[in-house]
Design a protein around this motif. Structure first.
Motif, short mmCIF file in Angstrom:
data_model
loop_
_atom_site.label_atom_id
_atom_site.label_comp_id
_atom_site.label_asym_id
_atom_site.label_seq_id
_atom_site.Cartn_x
_atom_site.Cartn_y
_atom_site.Cartn_z
N PHE A 101 27.92 -20.21 36.42
CA PHE A 101 28.96 -20.11 35.41
C PHE A 101 30.17 -19.36 35.95
O PHE A 101 30.08 -18.67 36.96
CB PHE A 101 28.43 -19.40 34.16
N THR A 102 31.30 -19.51 35.26
CA THR A 102 32.49 -18.72 35.57
C THR A 102 32.75 -17.75 34.42
O THR A 102 32.42 -18.05 33.25
CB THR A 102 33.77 -19.57 35.77
N VAL A 103 33.32 -16.62 34.76
CA VAL A 103 33.77 -15.64 33.76
C VAL A 103 35.19 -15.26 34.15
O VAL A 103 35.45 -14.92 35.30
CB VAL A 103 32.90 -14.36 33.75
N HIS A 104 36.09 -15.36 33.19
CA HIS A 104 37.50 -15.03 33.42
C HIS A 104 37.88 -13.89 32.47
O HIS A 104 37.89 -14.08 31.25
CB HIS A 104 38.36 -16.27 33.16
N GLN A 105 38.17 -12.72 33.02
CA GLN A 105 38.62 -11.56 32.24
C GLN A 105 40.11 -11.74 32.00
O GLN A 105 40.90 -11.70 32.94
CB GLN A 105 38.35 -10.26 33.01
N ARG A 106 40.49 -11.96 30.74
CA ARG A 106 41.90 -12.10 30.40
C ARG A 106 42.35 -10.84 29.67
O ARG A 106 41.57 -9.93 29.48
CB ARG A 106 42.10 -13.37 29.56
N GLU A 107 43.60 -10.80 29.29
CA GLU A 107 44.14 -9.58 28.68
C GLU A 107 43.43 -9.19 27.39
O GLU A 107 43.09 -8.03 27.19
CB GLU A 107 45.64 -9.74 28.42
N ASN A 108 43.19 -10.15 26.51
CA ASN A 108 42.62 -9.83 25.20
C ASN A 108 41.25 -10.44 24.93
O ASN A 108 40.70 -10.25 23.86
CB ASN A 108 43.59 -10.27 24.09
N ASP A 109 40.75 -11.23 25.88
CA ASP A 109 39.44 -11.84 25.69
C ASP A 109 38.83 -12.17 27.04
O ASP A 109 39.45 -11.98 28.08
CB ASP A 109 39.52 -13.07 24.79
N SER A 110 37.60 -12.65 26.99
CA SER A 110 36.91 -13.16 28.17
C SER A 110 36.57 -14.61 27.91
O SER A 110 36.28 -15.00 26.77
CB SER A 110 35.62 -12.38 28.42
N HIS A 111 36.62 -15.43 28.95
CA HIS A 111 36.33 -16.86 28.82
C HIS A 111 35.19 -17.21 29.75
O HIS A 111 35.20 -16.83 30.92
CB HIS A 111 37.57 -17.69 29.17
N VAL A 112 34.21 -17.94 29.24
CA VAL A 112 33.02 -18.33 30.00
C VAL A 112 32.90 -19.84 30.00
O VAL A 112 33.01 -20.47 28.95
CB VAL A 112 31.74 -17.72 29.38
N SER A 113 32.65 -20.42 31.18
CA SER A 113 32.33 -21.84 31.31
C SER A 113 30.97 -21.92 31.98
O SER A 113 30.75 -21.32 33.03
CB SER A 113 33.37 -22.56 32.18
N LEU A 114 30.04 -22.66 31.37
CA LEU A 114 28.66 -22.71 31.85
C LEU A 114 28.34 -24.10 32.38
O LEU A 114 28.52 -25.10 31.68
CB LEU A 114 27.71 -22.35 30.71
N PHE A 115 27.86 -24.15 33.63
CA PHE A 115 27.59 -25.42 34.29
C PHE A 115 26.10 -25.72 34.40
O PHE A 115 25.71 -26.87 34.42
CB PHE A 115 28.23 -25.43 35.68
N GLU A 116 25.27 -24.69 34.53
CA GLU A 116 23.82 -24.86 34.62
C GLU A 116 23.15 -23.72 33.88
O GLU A 116 23.65 -22.59 33.88
CB GLU A 116 23.36 -24.84 36.09
N GLY A 117 22.01 -23.99 33.27
CA GLY A 117 21.23 -22.95 32.61
C GLY A 117 21.80 -22.52 31.27
O GLY A 117 22.39 -23.32 30.55
#
Length: 189
Positions: A101-117
């Protein structure tokens, strides 16, 4: 004098500049790097990203201080019960359940994209409000809320998993945060 120094150090410990300065791994603007953690987990730091790593007998913890990471977890071979693999952001904690998965720490939130599991999301200020993200989903969350998930085409993103080939997750990941003008990185599929 010693009491003042100790108090100052304790207060600075949670300061973002202090955290960035003392972090275990970082990339400069335009730089990307893949690291392999002690348990075999691979983490690719995107450009201008900073993480701190803490493993002990009970947990495998990666703190994303700034930027974006692509995580491919490895099974825990140290503990018979399996230490959880956690990624902490300013907004909350993600518990990986055998994932990529990816995790992107942004200014006001976090964004997660999940590819496996699967990944369990737990906001910092609403720990009872959890959500389990499934492969093929992406989601943003704040310290208090978890947004509605959206579907992603994992085959389009991951393509061929062999390094250096077109369609590789690494290639697409590297063209995200920090390498495009502000706001445009969010428009990439």
């Amino acid at each position: 004098m010693i009491a003042f120094t100790g108090t100052s150090t304790w207060l600075l410990r949670d300061n973002s500049v202090w955290r960035e300065w003392h972090a275990d791994h970082r990339t400069a603007t335009g730089e990307r790097r893949t690291i392999v953690l002690a348990d075999g987990t691979q983490i690719m730091l995107n450009t201008a990203s900073i993480i701190d790593v803490h493993f002990d007998n009970t947990v495998r913890l990666v703190t994303l201080i700034r930027g974006e990471i692509l995580v491919t977890t490895a099974p825990d071979s140290v503990s018979a019960t399996g230490r959880p693999f956690i990624v902490a952001t300013d907004q909350g904690r993600l518990r990986a359940l055998g994932t990529r998965f990816t995790v992107h720490q942004r200014e006001n939130d976090s964004h997660v994209s999940l590819f496996e599991g699967m990944v369990e999301i737990r906001p910092t200020d609403a720990p009872d409000h959890t959500r389990v993200l499934q492969a093929g989903e992406q989601i943003s969350f704040t310290r208090n809320t978890i947004e509605t998930s959206q579907t992603i085409d994992t085959h389009r993103f991951l393509g061929n998993r062999d390094a250096g080939r077109p369609g590789n997750a690494t290639d697409r990941f590297c063209c995200r945060a920090g390498t495009l003008p502000a706001g445009l990185s969010e428009l990439r599929p």
